[in-house]
Scaffold this active site. Structure first.
Site, short mmCIF file in Angstrom:
data_model
loop_
_atom_site.label_atom_id
_atom_site.label_comp_id
_atom_site.label_asym_id
_atom_site.label_seq_id
_atom_site.Cartn_x
_atom_site.Cartn_y
_atom_site.Cartn_z
N LYS A 38 7.01 -9.65 -6.10
CA LYS A 38 5.70 -9.89 -5.46
C LYS A 38 4.72 -10.20 -6.57
O LYS A 38 4.56 -9.40 -7.51
CB LYS A 38 5.23 -8.69 -4.65
CG LYS A 38 3.83 -8.93 -4.04
CD LYS A 38 3.46 -7.93 -2.97
CE LYS A 38 2.69 -6.76 -3.50
NZ LYS A 38 1.98 -6.01 -2.43
N ARG A 55 3.72 -2.58 5.03
CA ARG A 55 4.72 -1.75 4.32
C ARG A 55 4.08 -0.47 3.78
O ARG A 55 4.75 0.55 3.63
CB ARG A 55 5.44 -2.55 3.24
CG ARG A 55 4.64 -3.11 2.06
CD ARG A 55 4.28 -2.06 1.04
NE ARG A 55 4.15 -2.56 -0.30
CZ ARG A 55 3.40 -1.97 -1.24
NH1 ARG A 55 2.65 -0.91 -0.96
NH2 ARG A 55 3.38 -2.46 -2.44
N ASN A 70 -15.06 9.52 5.97
CA ASN A 70 -15.04 8.47 4.97
C ASN A 70 -16.29 8.60 4.10
O ASN A 70 -17.36 8.90 4.61
CB ASN A 70 -15.01 7.09 5.64
CG ASN A 70 -14.71 5.99 4.64
OD1 ASN A 70 -13.73 6.07 3.90
ND2 ASN A 70 -15.53 4.96 4.60
N MET A 96 -2.14 8.03 -0.09
CA MET A 96 -1.73 6.63 -0.14
C MET A 96 -2.67 5.74 -0.95
O MET A 96 -2.34 4.60 -1.25
CB MET A 96 -1.65 6.07 1.29
CG MET A 96 -0.73 6.84 2.21
SD MET A 96 0.96 6.99 1.60
CE MET A 96 1.46 5.29 1.57
N GLY A 97 -3.85 6.24 -1.29
CA GLY A 97 -4.83 5.35 -1.93
C GLY A 97 -4.67 5.21 -3.43
O GLY A 97 -5.04 4.19 -4.01
N THR A 98 -4.08 6.21 -4.09
CA THR A 98 -4.01 6.20 -5.55
C THR A 98 -2.80 5.40 -6.02
O THR A 98 -1.66 5.82 -5.85
CB THR A 98 -3.97 7.64 -6.10
OG1 THR A 98 -5.17 8.29 -5.71
CG2 THR A 98 -3.86 7.65 -7.61
N ASP A 99 -3.09 4.22 -6.59
CA ASP A 99 -2.02 3.34 -7.06
C ASP A 99 -2.33 2.78 -8.44
O ASP A 99 -1.76 1.78 -8.85
CB ASP A 99 -1.81 2.19 -6.05
CG ASP A 99 -3.09 1.41 -5.77
OD1 ASP A 99 -4.14 1.76 -6.36
OD2 ASP A 99 -3.05 0.46 -4.99
N LYS A 105 -7.41 6.60 -10.58
CA LYS A 105 -7.77 6.87 -9.19
C LYS A 105 -7.31 8.28 -8.80
O LYS A 105 -6.33 8.79 -9.36
CB LYS A 105 -7.11 5.85 -8.25
CG LYS A 105 -7.80 4.50 -8.19
CD LYS A 105 -7.20 3.67 -7.07
CE LYS A 105 -7.72 2.25 -7.10
NZ LYS A 105 -6.99 1.39 -6.15
N GLY A 140 2.48 8.32 -2.03
CA GLY A 140 2.97 6.96 -1.77
C GLY A 140 2.23 5.96 -2.64
O GLY A 140 1.09 5.59 -2.34
#
Ligand code: NAD
Length: 329
Positions: free
Chosen positions: A75, A118, A167, A227-230, A234, A300
């Site tokens: 990708k 995904r 939020n 799921m937000g920390t990539d 972060k 994730g």
């Protein structure tokens, strides 16, 4: 599962991806590849991510090979912060699939819609395997682009009755509320403390750089999917949660470097061996949740093999449904 093009290149647009691939397809593809990763049948190659010094863009590659599904590819894409003003989404990506037997390019697949699909499938897989069966309240932290995909996929995993949401920018919550309503779920905007006290399952999907949810706020038995920390730096949750929870990850190596676990690892609260690949639970080599009181945490981070898995399914379905025609290269 390869794209199975024996006679040319398939070009699968964003529009066709949206048309052909459904959430259950994405769930199965992601679950299978997580299992293959834990068995050593599939592996991700080192990620490349560079600031290109133009348009403030971050550009890079996520790639890998799934020997079980016979999917090889990359990708390519990244983040262009000025795109919104041009009527484009800031995240742009394309998946290239190759024939593992010959190296021939078999498909070019739009990666934008698939990334959201995904990513939502990843937390959904974690909920399916780790959340209590009697979970009824879903807590959503985050209300951006990914959040509605997350909510839709999570809602299919348990008999949720209510969504509680918070939020950092409350003005973004109405679109999450609209999706909850569409799904027939009661919706309530709450404080983060209330969210921790009420939710049986929590999904965090923000671009935060500091903890938003503290360990003391989470009740026993909760499953939390971070799921937000990539990226390095972060952070969405209190690192102390890694001490009180049983921790799972899509890929441990990535989780401890750019995932939510990076902070708990850096502060010495936990070590790498305290994390388990979710694939081990999928494969039945780890029991997963052991009690109704246990807190489970899924980190994730998003791996290239997830992208390749869903792109491969989209290419196959598009071909089967006659929506794409192979092009000679
Ligand atoms: P978005 O820009 O549409 O929404 C951003 C969200 O984060 C909103 O809820 C916003 O209120 C919040 N936010 C923004 N700045 C913040 C700050 N400084 N502190 C706390 N919260 C803040 O983004 P999105 O597409 O919904 O993506 C959300 C996050 O998920 C991003 O960090 C993105 O990189 C990450 N992501 C992860 C994966 C994965 O596989 N794990 C895949 C895609 C995206």
């Amino acid at each position: 599962m390869s794209a199975n093009t024996d006679d040319g290149l398939l070009i699968v647009s964003e529009e066709i991806c949206e048309q052909v691939i459904r959430r259950p397809d994405a769930f199965s593809a992601v679950e299978a590849v997580f299992g293959a990763m834990a068995r050593g049948d599939a592996y991700n190659f080192p990620v490349v991510r560079e600031a290109i010094g133009h348009a403030d863009a971050l550009y890079g590659f996520k790639s890998g090979f799934d020997r079980a599904g016979m999917v090889l590819g990359v990708k390519a894409g990244g983040y262009w912060p000025g795109n919104m003003a041009k009527g484009l989404t800031n995240h742009q990506s394309t998946v290239c699939l190759f024939d593992p037997d010959t190296g021939r390019l078999t498909a070019l697949v739009g990666g934008n819609y698939l990334t959201a699909l995904r990513t939502a499938a990843s937390s959904a897989v974690s909920i399916a395997h780790l959340a209590r069966k009697d979970a009824r309240v879903l807590g959503m932290v985050g209300a951006g682009h990914q959040s509605t995909f997350q909510l839709r996929a999570a809602a299919e995993q348990r008999d949720f009755e209510r969504v509680v949401a918070w939020n950092p920018h409350p003005d973004m919550l109405p679109r999450l509320a609209a999706v909850a309503e569409e799904l027939g779920l009661a919706f309530e905007a709450v404080t983060p403390e209330e969210l921790g006290a009420e939710a049986d399952v929590i999904i965090t999907i923000t671009s935060a750089f500091e903890p938003l949810i503290m360990a003391d706020w989470i009740k026993p038995g909760t499953h939390i999917a971070c799921m937000g920390t990539d990226t390095k730096g972060k952070q969405e949750v209190d690192p102390a949660l890694f001490k009180s929870a049983t921790v799972f990850a899509d890929e441990i190596a990535q989780s401890i470097t750019i995932g939510e676990a990076q902070h708990a690892i850096a502060s010495g609260l936990v070590g790498e061996r305290d994390l388990t690949a979710i694939g081990a639970v999928i494969n039945g080599t780890h029991p997963g949740r052991r009690s109704a009181e246990e807190i489970t945490l899924f980190d994730g981070t998003g791996v290239g093999l997830q992208d390749l898995a869903v792109a491969s399914v989209a290419a196959r379905l598009a071909r089967e449904q006659g929506l794409v025609t192979p092009v000679a290269l």
